[in-house]
Design a protein around this motif. Structure first.
Motif, PDB file in Angstrom:
ATOM      1  N   MET A   1       0.841  -1.170   0.000  1.00 42.13           N
ATOM      2  CA  MET A   1       0.000   0.000   0.000  1.00 42.13           C
ATOM      3  C   MET A   1       0.886   1.232   0.000  1.00 42.13           C
ATOM      4  O   MET A   1       1.683   1.448   0.903  1.00 42.13           O
ATOM      5  CB  MET A   1      -0.899  -0.026   1.249  1.00 42.13           C
ATOM      6  CG  MET A   1      -1.778   1.156   1.371  1.00 42.13           C
ATOM      7  SD  MET A   1      -3.104   0.828   2.538  1.00 42.13           S
ATOM      8  CE  MET A   1      -2.662   1.915   3.838  1.00 42.13           C
ATOM      9  N   ASP A   2       0.750   2.050  -1.017  1.00 42.10           N
ATOM     10  CA  ASP A   2       1.530   3.276  -1.120  1.00 42.10           C
ATOM     11  C   ASP A   2       0.907   4.369  -0.267  1.00 42.10           C
ATOM     12  O   ASP A   2      -0.303   4.435  -0.089  1.00 42.10           O
ATOM     13  CB  ASP A   2       1.572   3.761  -2.575  1.00 42.10           C
ATOM     14  CG  ASP A   2       2.373   2.834  -3.458  1.00 42.10           C
ATOM     15  OD1 ASP A   2       3.265   2.154  -2.926  1.00 42.10           O
ATOM     16  OD2 ASP A   2       2.096   2.794  -4.666  1.00 42.10           O
ATOM     17  N   ILE A   3       1.772   5.242   0.233  1.00 45.03           N
ATOM     18  CA  ILE A   3       1.300   6.389   1.001  1.00 45.03           C
ATOM     19  C   ILE A   3       0.941   7.495   0.019  1.00 45.03           C
ATOM     20  O   ILE A   3       1.744   7.882  -0.823  1.00 45.03           O
ATOM     21  CB  ILE A   3       2.373   6.880   1.983  1.00 45.03           C
ATOM     22  CG1 ILE A   3       2.660   5.800   3.021  1.00 45.03           C
ATOM     23  CG2 ILE A   3       1.946   8.172   2.653  1.00 45.03           C
ATOM     24  CD1 ILE A   3       3.788   6.141   3.955  1.00 45.03           C
ATOM     25  N   GLN A   4      -0.299   7.992   0.116  1.00 47.33           N
ATOM     26  CA  GLN A   4      -0.741   9.106  -0.711  1.00 47.33           C
ATOM     27  C   GLN A   4      -0.872  10.313   0.201  1.00 47.33           C
ATOM     28  O   GLN A   4      -1.429  10.214   1.296  1.00 47.33           O
ATOM     29  CB  GLN A   4      -2.090   8.811  -1.340  1.00 47.33           C
ATOM     30  CG  GLN A   4      -2.076   7.658  -2.302  1.00 47.33           C
ATOM     31  CD  GLN A   4      -3.489   7.384  -2.761  1.00 47.33           C
ATOM     32  OE1 GLN A   4      -4.324   6.978  -1.979  1.00 47.33           O
ATOM     33  NE2 GLN A   4      -3.738   7.630  -4.032  1.00 47.33           N
ATOM     34  N   LEU A   5      -0.393  11.450  -0.252  1.00 52.87           N
ATOM     35  CA  LEU A   5      -0.449  12.667   0.532  1.00 52.87           C
ATOM     36  C   LEU A   5      -1.305  13.700  -0.186  1.00 52.87           C
ATOM     37  O   LEU A   5      -1.226  13.842  -1.402  1.00 52.87           O
ATOM     38  CB  LEU A   5       0.951  13.211   0.774  1.00 52.87           C
ATOM     39  CG  LEU A   5       1.908  12.262   1.503  1.00 52.87           C
ATOM     40  CD1 LEU A   5       3.308  12.855   1.551  1.00 52.87           C
ATOM     41  CD2 LEU A   5       1.409  11.967   2.900  1.00 52.87           C
ATOM     42  N   ILE A   6      -2.110  14.437   0.581  1.00 51.08           N
ATOM     43  CA  ILE A   6      -2.997  15.462   0.033  1.00 51.08           C
ATOM     44  C   ILE A   6      -2.612  16.805   0.632  1.00 51.08           C
ATOM     45  O   ILE A   6      -2.537  16.948   1.856  1.00 51.08           O
ATOM     46  CB  ILE A   6      -4.470  15.167   0.384  1.00 51.08           C
ATOM     47  CG1 ILE A   6      -4.892  13.789  -0.116  1.00 51.08           C
ATOM     48  CG2 ILE A   6      -5.392  16.252  -0.152  1.00 51.08           C
ATOM     49  CD1 ILE A   6      -4.895  13.640  -1.605  1.00 51.08           C
ATOM     50  N   ASN A   7      -2.403  17.799  -0.225  1.00 49.47           N
ATOM     51  CA  ASN A   7      -2.113  19.152   0.226  1.00 49.47           C
ATOM     52  C   ASN A   7      -3.426  19.787   0.681  1.00 49.47           C
ATOM     53  O   ASN A   7      -4.382  19.872  -0.078  1.00 49.47           O
ATOM     54  CB  ASN A   7      -1.495  19.956  -0.922  1.00 49.47           C
ATOM     55  CG  ASN A   7      -1.115  21.355  -0.517  1.00 49.47           C
ATOM     56  OD1 ASN A   7      -1.643  21.917   0.426  1.00 49.47           O
ATOM     57  ND2 ASN A   7      -0.191  21.926  -1.254  1.00 49.47           N
ATOM     58  N   ILE A   8      -3.459  20.251   1.941  1.00 46.52           N
ATOM     59  CA  ILE A   8      -4.683  20.854   2.474  1.00 46.52           C
ATOM     60  C   ILE A   8      -4.532  22.361   2.645  1.00 46.52           C
ATOM     61  O   ILE A   8      -5.311  22.995   3.335  1.00 46.52           O
ATOM     62  CB  ILE A   8      -5.114  20.192   3.799  1.00 46.52           C
ATOM     63  CG1 ILE A   8      -4.029  20.332   4.860  1.00 46.52           C
ATOM     64  CG2 ILE A   8      -5.509  18.753   3.567  1.00 46.52           C
ATOM     65  CD1 ILE A   8      -4.505  20.035   6.254  1.00 46.52           C
ATOM     66  N   SER A  15      -2.287  12.408   5.158  1.00 45.87           N
ATOM     67  CA  SER A  15      -2.269  11.120   4.479  1.00 45.87           C
ATOM     68  C   SER A  15      -3.664  10.808   3.942  1.00 45.87           C
ATOM     69  O   SER A  15      -4.632  10.719   4.707  1.00 45.87           O
ATOM     70  CB  SER A  15      -1.826  10.028   5.451  1.00 45.87           C
ATOM     71  OG  SER A  15      -1.931   8.766   4.840  1.00 45.87           O
ATOM     72  N   ALA A  16      -3.763  10.634   2.649  1.00 45.29           N
ATOM     73  CA  ALA A  16      -5.056  10.352   2.012  1.00 45.29           C
ATOM     74  C   ALA A  16      -5.604   9.009   2.457  1.00 45.29           C
ATOM     75  O   ALA A  16      -6.823   8.817   2.514  1.00 45.29           O
ATOM     76  CB  ALA A  16      -4.911  10.387   0.492  1.00 45.29           C
ATOM     77  N   ASN A  17      -4.732   8.082   2.794  1.00 45.28           N
ATOM     78  CA  ASN A  17      -5.165   6.745   3.198  1.00 45.28           C
ATOM     79  C   ASN A  17      -5.896   6.752   4.537  1.00 45.28           C
ATOM     80  O   ASN A  17      -6.587   5.799   4.857  1.00 45.28           O
ATOM     81  CB  ASN A  17      -3.960   5.810   3.296  1.00 45.28           C
ATOM     82  CG  ASN A  17      -3.211   5.719   1.995  1.00 45.28           C
ATOM     83  OD1 ASN A  17      -3.746   6.049   0.942  1.00 45.28           O
ATOM     84  ND2 ASN A  17      -1.976   5.301   2.054  1.00 45.28           N
ATOM     85  N   ARG A  18      -5.726   7.806   5.326  1.00 44.58           N
ATOM     86  CA  ARG A  18      -6.312   7.865   6.670  1.00 44.58           C
ATOM     87  C   ARG A  18      -7.598   8.690   6.727  1.00 44.58           C
ATOM     88  O   ARG A  18      -8.273   8.717   7.738  1.00 44.58           O
ATOM     89  CB  ARG A  18      -5.304   8.475   7.655  1.00 44.58           C
ATOM     90  CG  ARG A  18      -3.928   7.845   7.710  1.00 44.58           C
ATOM     91  CD  ARG A  18      -3.916   6.420   8.241  1.00 44.58           C
ATOM     92  NE  ARG A  18      -4.458   6.252   9.563  1.00 44.58           N
ATOM     93  CZ  ARG A  18      -3.754   6.247  10.683  1.00 44.58           C
ATOM     94  NH1 ARG A  18      -2.457   6.410  10.655  1.00 44.58           N
ATOM     95  NH2 ARG A  18      -4.351   6.052  11.835  1.00 44.58           N
ATOM     96  N   ILE A  19      -7.966   9.345   5.618  1.00 45.98           N
ATOM     97  CA  ILE A  19      -9.138  10.224   5.611  1.00 45.98           C
ATOM     98  C   ILE A  19     -10.425   9.407   5.533  1.00 45.98           C
ATOM     99  O   ILE A  19     -10.563   8.532   4.685  1.00 45.98           O
ATOM    100  CB  ILE A  19      -9.073  11.216   4.429  1.00 45.98           C
ATOM    101  CG1 ILE A  19      -7.897  12.171   4.614  1.00 45.98           C
ATOM    102  CG2 ILE A  19     -10.381  11.987   4.293  1.00 45.98           C
ATOM    103  CD1 ILE A  19      -7.665  13.098   3.442  1.00 45.98           C
ATOM    104  N   ILE A  20     -11.359   9.738   6.428  1.00 48.91           N
ATOM    105  CA  ILE A  20     -12.683   9.118   6.409  1.00 48.91           C
ATOM    106  C   ILE A  20     -13.697  10.061   5.785  1.00 48.91           C
ATOM    107  O   ILE A  20     -14.543   9.644   5.007  1.00 48.91           O
ATOM    108  CB  ILE A  20     -13.136   8.745   7.835  1.00 48.91           C
ATOM    109  CG1 ILE A  20     -12.277   7.611   8.355  1.00 48.91           C
ATOM    110  CG2 ILE A  20     -14.603   8.377   7.878  1.00 48.91           C
ATOM    111  CD1 ILE A  20     -12.604   7.169   9.746  1.00 48.91           C
ATOM    112  N   ALA A  21     -13.621  11.367   6.146  1.00 47.76           N
ATOM    113  CA  ALA A  21     -14.606  12.329   5.653  1.00 47.76           C
ATOM    114  C   ALA A  21     -13.986  13.705   5.506  1.00 47.76           C
ATOM    115  O   ALA A  21     -13.076  14.076   6.248  1.00 47.76           O
ATOM    116  CB  ALA A  21     -15.795  12.402   6.600  1.00 47.76           C
TER     117      ALA A  21
END
Length: 88
Positions: A1-8, A15-21
């Motif tokens: 599983m690759d780590i995806q990062l989202i600029n906020i 980490s995009a993988n940890r976002i629920i909502a």
């Protein structure tokens, strides 16, 4: 599983993988979630003093406040998944 990062916004990344909502902060239940996270010590304020426009809830019960619109965060989230799918 690759780590995806989202600029906020403002150079902050989650980490995009940890976002629920990704939600708007206007409703009373979301304001309550923010208050409870602050009391638990699980609130991350990434607004740099600006108005909160998006609330990001993670699978670890952390709540992240962002000064960019929820739609913008969502587009970045979807765009990162599309980029990863195309690279595989």
């Amino acid at each position: 599983m690759d780590i995806q990062l989202i600029n906020i916004g403002f150079g902050n990344i989650v980490s995009a993988n940890r976002i629920i909502a990704i939600v708007s902060p206007e409703s009373a239940p979301i304001k309550r979630i923010i208050t409870e996270a602050r009391e638990r010590g699980q609130l991350v304020d990434a607004t740099y003093g600006r108005r909160t426009r998006a609330v990001i809830i993670t699978d670890s019960s952390h709540v992240v406040l962002s000064a960019i619109q929820p739609e913008t965060v969502a587009h970045r989230f979807v765009g990162s998944k599309d980029t990863q799918a195309n690279s595989n």
